[in-house]
Design an enzyme around this catalytic site. Structure first.
Site, short mmCIF file in Angstrom:
data_model
loop_
_atom_site.label_atom_id
_atom_site.label_comp_id
_atom_site.label_asym_id
_atom_site.label_seq_id
_atom_site.Cartn_x
_atom_site.Cartn_y
_atom_site.Cartn_z
N TRP A 144 44.90 34.58 44.68
CA TRP A 144 43.79 35.32 44.70
C TRP A 144 44.23 36.68 45.56
O TRP A 144 43.90 37.97 44.83
CB TRP A 144 42.50 34.88 45.25
N ASP A 174 37.67 39.60 50.27
CA ASP A 174 37.37 38.31 49.46
C ASP A 174 36.76 37.40 49.98
O ASP A 174 37.65 36.49 50.80
CB ASP A 174 38.23 38.26 48.61
N LYS A 216 30.99 29.39 44.24
CA LYS A 216 31.38 28.40 45.33
C LYS A 216 30.58 28.04 46.35
O LYS A 216 30.35 27.03 46.80
CB LYS A 216 32.86 29.05 46.20
C1 LIG Z 1 37.54 31.68 42.74
C2 LIG Z 1 38.00 32.74 43.57
C3 LIG Z 1 38.28 34.10 42.72
C4 LIG Z 1 38.04 34.27 41.37
O1 LIG Z 1 36.73 34.50 41.11
P1 LIG Z 1 36.00 34.91 39.77
O2 LIG Z 1 34.76 34.87 40.01
O3 LIG Z 1 36.39 33.78 38.80
O4 LIG Z 1 36.99 36.14 39.43
C5 LIG Z 1 38.95 34.99 43.65
N1 LIG Z 1 38.78 34.81 44.92
C6 LIG Z 1 38.87 33.67 45.58
C7 LIG Z 1 39.16 33.40 47.10
C8 LIG Z 1 38.27 32.51 44.88
O5 LIG Z 1 38.13 31.45 45.62
#
Ligand SMILES: *Cc1c(COP(=O)(O)O)cnc(C)c1O
Length: 355
Positions: A99, A166, A190
């Protein structure tokens, strides 16, 4: 039978969230309309988004000068929105996984990117600590929890420039010093809601500093000025998010959630460390309390599939590791009850004992 849901995302939600969402799909707050069909401009929906906003500010102790946004496009769209809005000349990034690398790739479209450290050579099994963030960077981007590898940075680093994070897979699992950040973003699927909405917390003063033109929908100021209602927001996921936020508050807020999260993870890591057949993959000091990654020891490696089947018979789902890592991953998000973690631990022990 209700399953023990260890999926990494979309992932387990509290029964409170699911039940209230189901009720609102049939009849939203006694309006005689479904949450699926009510106007986002109605006063009833406005109340939902306002309450969700206020609860996020309360739970995360967000100071004045920050806006909470509910956007579409997933965390992945934030990989480009962040540099679009905040990268003037140069940004620093920490490469802790897939990511993070995707965020780096997008940032490079907008300016100079300095990757201050990477654990790629070690298949991202740890979070680098030995690095220097250049003082002239516009921001330093981190990924606080590396969902795929089970590593986590459980603190807000002390650096001379603003942070951007993020926090898709560990937001609401610890207190954050929001004042250190220009932006925080998290895909909801999540630890908050079904997929479809992305939570963004952005510092208003950090906006409007870049020279480039920004397309309307990708400009944070558009959404700040319209309270996330410039266009139709993802109404159903926002409604679900509100339910989760209410549930979080009822659980005792962030401190209570963190305490339970730590206990769940500690128990599972303890079982892994005391197992003859399983072994953890992340460096001990960087282990995530949200995603617990482990594999079979080499001499048992051919038993992966058998274990997943064995666990499946006991109602355990979603423990297959990410395809880039293999093995197993048990995601223990806030809604995961201790009982399910104990079922997984008992299942691991029983599997080992029958070998
Ligand atoms: C799941 C995840 C993403 C991707 O998220 P999307 O909503 O599918 O774009 C990005 N960063 C992290 C840390 C993730 O766990």
């Amino acid at each position: 039978m209700k399953k023990h849901n260890f999926y990494a995302g979309p992932s387990i939600l509290s029964e409170f969230t699911i039940k209230n969402t189901a009720d609102a799909v049939l009849n939203f707050n006694g309006t005689g309309l479904s949450i699926l069909e009510i106007s986002h401009r109605s006063k009833e929906f406005q109340a939902v988004i306002d309450e969700a906003n206020a609860l996020i500010k309360e739970l995360l102790d967000i100071p004045q000068g920050y806006e909470v946004l509910f956007l579409g496009g997933g965390a992945s769209t934030q990989f480009c929105m962040v540099p679009f809005n905040l990268l003037k000349k140069k940004a620093a990034y920490l490469d802790t996984g897939v990511w993070a690398s995707k965020a780096i790739k997008e940032a490079k479209l907008f300016g100079e990117v300095e990757v201050v450290a990477s654990s790629k050579d070690a298949n991202y099994t740890f979070v680098p600590k030995d690095y220097t963030v250049p003082a002239d960077a516009d921001y330093f981007h981190i990924t606080t929890n590396n969902t795929i590898y089970g590593t986590e940075l459980r603190e807000d680093p002390n650096v001379a420039v603003p942070l951007v994070a993020d926090m898709s897979s560990d937001i609401f699992s610890r207190r954050i010093d929001v004042s250190k950040y220009d932006a925080i973003y998290a895909g909801a699927q999540k630890n908050l809601a079904p997929s479809g909405v992305t939570l963004v917390i952005v510092k208003e003063d950090a906006l409007g500093k870049v020279d480039r033109a920004i397309p309307t929908m990708l400009d944070y100021r558009t959404h700040v000025s319209k309270g996330s209602m410039f266009n139709t927001p993802p109404c159903l996921p926002i409604y679900s998010a509100l339910q989760t936020l209410k549930w979080y508050k009822a659980q005792g807020g962030i401190d209570a959630l963190e305490k339970l999260d730590k206990e769940k993870a500690a128990r599972l890591y303890d079982a892994i460390d005391n197992s003859k057949i399983f072994v953890g993959t992340a460096k001990a000091e960087d282990r995530s309390i949200m995603n617990v990654c482990f594999v079979m020891r080499p001499e048992y490696a051919e038993l992966d599939k058998q274990f997943i089947e064995f666990a499946g018979e006991r109602g355990i789902v979603g423990i297959k590791g990410h395809r880039s890592v293999g093995g197993f991953r048990a995601s223990l998000y806030n809604a995961m009850p201790m009982e399910s973690v104990q079922v997984l631990i008992d299942t691991m022990k029983d599997f080992e004992n029958k070998l």
